[in-house]
Design an enzyme around this catalytic site. Structure first.
Site, PDB file in Angstrom:
ATOM      1  N   HIS A   1      -1.260  -6.961  -7.174  1.00  0.00           N
ATOM      2  CA  HIS A   1      -0.659  -5.632  -7.227  1.00  0.00           C
ATOM      3  C   HIS A   1       0.222  -5.453  -5.990  1.00  0.00           C
ATOM      4  O   HIS A   1      -0.117  -5.911  -4.898  1.00  0.00           O
ATOM      5  CB  HIS A   1      -1.766  -4.575  -7.272  1.00  0.00           C
ATOM      6  CG  HIS A   1      -1.254  -3.197  -7.070  1.00  0.00           C
ATOM      7  ND1 HIS A   1      -0.252  -2.673  -7.857  1.00  0.00           N
ATOM      8  CD2 HIS A   1      -1.564  -2.237  -6.152  1.00  0.00           C
ATOM      9  CE1 HIS A   1       0.019  -1.447  -7.429  1.00  0.00           C
ATOM     10  NE2 HIS A   1      -0.760  -1.170  -6.409  1.00  0.00           N
TER      11      HIS A   1
ATOM     12  N   CYS B   1      -3.623   2.029  -9.944  1.00  0.00           N
ATOM     13  CA  CYS B   1      -3.057   0.699  -9.638  1.00  0.00           C
ATOM     14  C   CYS B   1      -3.804  -0.446 -10.314  1.00  0.00           C
ATOM     15  O   CYS B   1      -3.266  -1.545 -10.445  1.00  0.00           O
ATOM     16  CB  CYS B   1      -3.012   0.485  -8.140  1.00  0.00           C
ATOM     17  SG  CYS B   1      -1.926   1.679  -7.351  1.00  0.00           S
TER      18      CYS B   1
ATOM     19  N   ASN C   1       5.834   0.140  -4.854  1.00  0.00           N
ATOM     20  CA  ASN C   1       4.577   0.128  -5.611  1.00  0.00           C
ATOM     21  C   ASN C   1       4.797   0.861  -6.936  1.00  0.00           C
ATOM     22  O   ASN C   1       4.984   2.072  -6.947  1.00  0.00           O
ATOM     23  CB  ASN C   1       3.499   0.815  -4.768  1.00  0.00           C
ATOM     24  CG  ASN C   1       2.139   0.837  -5.444  1.00  0.00           C
ATOM     25  OD1 ASN C   1       2.008   0.506  -6.621  1.00  0.00           O
ATOM     26  ND2 ASN C   1       1.125   1.249  -4.710  1.00  0.00           N
TER      27      ASN C   1
HETATM   28  N1  COA Z   1       8.361   7.137   8.234  1.00  0.00           N
HETATM   29  C1  COA Z   1       8.168   7.218   9.545  1.00  0.00           C
HETATM   30  N2  COA Z   1       6.977   7.506  10.091  1.00  0.00           N
HETATM   31  C2  COA Z   1       5.953   7.717   9.241  1.00  0.00           C
HETATM   32  C3  COA Z   1       6.088   7.640   7.863  1.00  0.00           C
HETATM   33  C4  COA Z   1       7.359   7.350   7.355  1.00  0.00           C
HETATM   34  N3  COA Z   1       7.594   7.253   6.037  1.00  0.00           N
HETATM   35  N4  COA Z   1       4.898   7.891   7.298  1.00  0.00           N
HETATM   36  C5  COA Z   1       4.029   8.117   8.277  1.00  0.00           C
HETATM   37  N5  COA Z   1       4.658   8.011   9.477  1.00  0.00           N
HETATM   38  C6  COA Z   1       4.108   8.173  10.810  1.00  0.00           C
HETATM   39  C7  COA Z   1       2.831   8.968  10.811  1.00  0.00           C
HETATM   40  O1  COA Z   1       3.103  10.352  10.883  1.00  0.00           O
HETATM   41  C8  COA Z   1       2.162   8.449  12.053  1.00  0.00           C
HETATM   42  O2  COA Z   1       2.758   9.076  13.166  1.00  0.00           O
HETATM   43  P1  COA Z   1       1.889   9.440  14.490  1.00  0.00           P
HETATM   44  O3  COA Z   1       1.336   8.130  14.979  1.00  0.00           O
HETATM   45  O4  COA Z   1       2.886  10.040  15.394  1.00  0.00           O
HETATM   46  O5  COA Z   1       0.820  10.353  14.009  1.00  0.00           O
HETATM   47  C9  COA Z   1       2.557   7.021  12.064  1.00  0.00           C
HETATM   48  O6  COA Z   1       3.738   6.906  11.288  1.00  0.00           O
HETATM   49  C10 COA Z   1       1.498   6.108  11.463  1.00  0.00           C
HETATM   50  O7  COA Z   1       1.932   4.860  11.718  1.00  0.00           O
HETATM   51  P2  COA Z   1       0.978   3.652  11.564  1.00  0.00           P
HETATM   52  O8  COA Z   1      -0.368   3.931  12.120  1.00  0.00           O
HETATM   53  O9  COA Z   1       1.674   2.494  12.140  1.00  0.00           O
HETATM   54  O10 COA Z   1       0.886   3.553   9.990  1.00  0.00           O
HETATM   55  P3  COA Z   1       0.187   2.430   9.215  1.00  0.00           P
HETATM   56  O11 COA Z   1       0.368   1.119   9.874  1.00  0.00           O
HETATM   57  O12 COA Z   1      -1.202   2.849   8.871  1.00  0.00           O
HETATM   58  O13 COA Z   1       1.047   2.371   7.910  1.00  0.00           O
HETATM   59  C11 COA Z   1       0.920   2.879   5.596  1.00  0.00           C
HETATM   60  C12 COA Z   1       1.028   3.447   7.024  1.00  0.00           C
HETATM   61  C13 COA Z   1       0.878   4.065   4.638  1.00  0.00           C
HETATM   62  C14 COA Z   1       2.174   2.055   5.316  1.00  0.00           C
HETATM   63  C15 COA Z   1      -0.344   2.004   5.480  1.00  0.00           C
HETATM   64  O14 COA Z   1      -1.450   2.691   5.965  1.00  0.00           O
HETATM   65  C16 COA Z   1      -0.605   1.548   4.094  1.00  0.00           C
HETATM   66  O15 COA Z   1       0.176   0.844   3.481  1.00  0.00           O
HETATM   67  N6  COA Z   1      -1.788   1.877   3.545  1.00  0.00           N
HETATM   68  C17 COA Z   1      -2.159   1.445   2.206  1.00  0.00           C
HETATM   69  C18 COA Z   1      -1.318   2.185   1.221  1.00  0.00           C
HETATM   70  C19 COA Z   1      -1.535   1.710  -0.158  1.00  0.00           C
HETATM   71  O16 COA Z   1      -1.732   0.548  -0.369  1.00  0.00           O
HETATM   72  N7  COA Z   1      -1.484   2.637  -1.101  1.00  0.00           N
HETATM   73  C20 COA Z   1      -1.543   2.334  -2.474  1.00  0.00           C
HETATM   74  C21 COA Z   1      -2.828   1.738  -2.854  1.00  0.00           C
HETATM   75  S1  COA Z   1      -2.730   1.209  -4.473  1.00  0.00           S
END
Ligand code: COA
Length: 331
Positions: free
Chosen positions: A258, A113, A288
Site C-alpha cells: 500500500h 487502506c 495515497n
Molecule cells: N507541510 C509543512 N509542515 C507540516 C505539514 C505540511 N503539510 N504537516 C505537518 N507539518 C508540520 C507539523 O505542524 C509539525 O510542526 P511542529 O513541529 O512545528 O509542530 C511538523 O510538521 C511535524 O513534522 P514531523 O515530526 O517531521 O512529521 P513526521 O515526520 O511525523 O511526518 C507524516 C508527518 C504525516 C508525513 C508522517 O507522520 C506519516 O506519514 N505518518 C503516517 C501517515 C500514513 O501513513 N497515513 C495513512 C495510513 S494508511
C-alpha cells in the site's frame, strides 16, 4: 485444487495533476517538506461532479477488457472505498448500473487502506467455495472532496490522491497460479488514530452546524502513531504470510505495498531484509489512493511489462482501523 487467479487487471486516474507546488499555494507547506516526509511529488484530483463509481467504471472496463470479458460475465461486484458516492447505498450498486448490468450481487467493503485486500480475500473465499466464478474486485477513491486544505489539515491533505484499480478474479485448476494465502487483521483500539466523523449517529440530529465549525468533516490522523504501527505490522505480515504460504522471502519477486508513505515501505524492506528495489512504488505520482493504491500499482507494473507469469507477488497493506492485510499470489 481450485485457486483464484487474477484474470484481468485495470486502473484509471483522473486527468488533473496536482503538484506539491499547487498545494503550497493553498496552505503553508512546501515541495521539500512533502517529498522528504512522504516521497510524494504529485497526485491526481477528480473534478467536481465525478464520483468514485465513475473512476471505478473506467478501471473495471480496463480489467474486463484485459480478462476478455464483458460486464454480463460477472457474478458479483465487491467495491472497496472510504469515499463512497453517497452514504448509502453502496458504491457497488452505482457501479453495477453504470456497467449496464443488473441482478448480480454488489457489496461494499469499508476498510480504508486495506479495503482492496479485504475485498480480494472475500472474493477468493467465494470462488474457492464454488459460490461464484467471476468476481469484479474494485478499489476506488475520490478523497479530494474531503481534505482540509487549510493549515489545520495540512498533515493529512498533502498525502492523499484520487484513483481506481480493479481486478477480475476467476477460478483456475492448474495448481500453480493464483492466490496462495491471505491474512486479515484489525485492532479497533486505534480506531480514532486515523478517522473521519462526517456525521455522528449518536447525535440527534446526526449533523449539526457545530460539527461543521469544529471541522468534524475532515479526516484526523495521529501521524507518528500510524507510522510506527504501520512499519511493525507490515513487517510482521511479510514474515507470517510467506510462512503461511510455505515460501521463503527470497522467492518473492515483488512486494506490492500500500502506498501510504515511501519511508514506511523502505523501513519495512530494511526490517525484513528484502531489497528495496523489490518494493514497487507509485506514491511519487499518485500519493495515497487508499483502497485504489494496490490495484493501481499492480496494474501499472503489469502494463509496464514488469510482471512475468509465475512471479510470486506479496501484497501488503496497513491503514485506518487499525487494519492490516496481505495476499500472496502467484501471477
Ligand atoms: N507541510 C509543512 N509542515 C507540516 C505539514 C505540511 N503539510 N504537516 C505537518 N507539518 C508540520 C507539523 O505542524 C509539525 O510542526 P511542529 O513541529 O512545528 O509542530 C511538523 O510538521 C511535524 O513534522 P514531523 O515530526 O517531521 O512529521 P513526521 O515526520 O511525523 O511526518 C507524516 C508527518 C504525516 C508525513 C508522517 O507522520 C506519516 O506519514 N505518518 C503516517 C501517515 C500514513 O501513513 N497515513 C495513512 C495510513 S494508511
Amino acid at each position: 485444487m481450485v485457486r483464484s487467479v487474477i484474470g484481468g487487471v485495470g486502473s484509471y486516474v483522473p486527468p488533473r495533476v496536482v503538484t506539491n507546488e499547487d498545494l503550497s499555494r493553498l496552505m503553508t507547506t512546501s515541495d521539500e517538506w512533502i517529498r522528504s516526509r512522504s516521497g510524494i511529488e504529485e497526485r491526481r484530483f477528480a473534478d467536481e461532479g465525478v464520483y468514485c463509481s465513475d473512476l471505478a467504471l473506467e478501471a473495471a472496463r480496463n480489467a474486463l477488457e484485459d480478462a476478455s470479458m464483458t460486464p454480463s460475465d460477472l457474478d458479483l461486484i465487491i467495491f472497496a472505498t472510504l469515499s463512497p458516492d453517497h452514504h448509502f447505498p453502496g458504491s457497488g450498486c452505482f457501479l453495477q448500473a453504470k456497467l449496464g448490468i443488473e441482478s448480480v450481487g454488489c457489496m461494499d467493503v469499508r476498510n480504508q487502506c486495506t479495503g482492496f485486500l479485504y475485498a480480494l480475500a472475500s472474493a477468493d473465499a467465494f470462488i474457492r467455495s464454488g459460490m461464484y466464478r467471476r468476481i469484479l474486485v474494485v478499489g476506488a477513491e475520490v478523497q479530494s472532496s474531503a481534505l482540509d486544505f487549510s493549515d489545520r489539515g495540512r498533515d493529512v491533505a498533502v498525502l492523499f490522491g484520487d484513483g481506481a484499480g480493479a481486478v477480475v478474479l476467476c477460478p483456475c485448476e492448474d495448481g500453480e497460479r493464483g492466490i496462495i494465502a491471505s491474512e486479515l487483521h484489525a485492532d479497533g483500539r486505534y480506531a480514532k488514530a486515523l478517522y473521519m466523523t462526517i456525521f455522528d449517529i449518536s447525535r440527534k440530529p446526526l449533523v449539526t452546524p457545530e460539527m461543521i465549525e469544529e471541522g468534524d468533516f475532515w479526516p484526523r490522523m495521529e501521524g507518528k502513531v500510524v507510522f510506527k504501527h504501520a512499519v511493525t505490522r507490515l513487517a510482521e505480515l511479510v514474515h507470517s504470510t510467506t510462512r503461511k504460504g510455505g515460501v521463503g522471502l527470497g522467492d518473492i519477486r515483488y512486494v506490492i505495498p500500500h502506498q501510504a508513505n515511501q519511508r514506511i515501505n523502505l523501513m519495512v524492506a530494511e526490517k525484513v531484509g528484502i531489497p528495496k528495489e523489490k518494493f514497487l512504488s507509485n506514491i511519487q505520482k499518485h500519493g495515497n489512493t487508499t483502497a485504489a493504491s494496490i490495484p493501481l500499482l499492480l496494474d501499472q507494473a503489469y502494463r509496464a511489462g514488469k510482471l512475468e507469469r509465475g512471479d510470486l507477488l506479496l501484497l501488503i497493506a496497513f491503514g485506518s482501523g487499525f487494519t492490516w492485510a496481505s495476499t500472496l499470489v502467484r501471477w
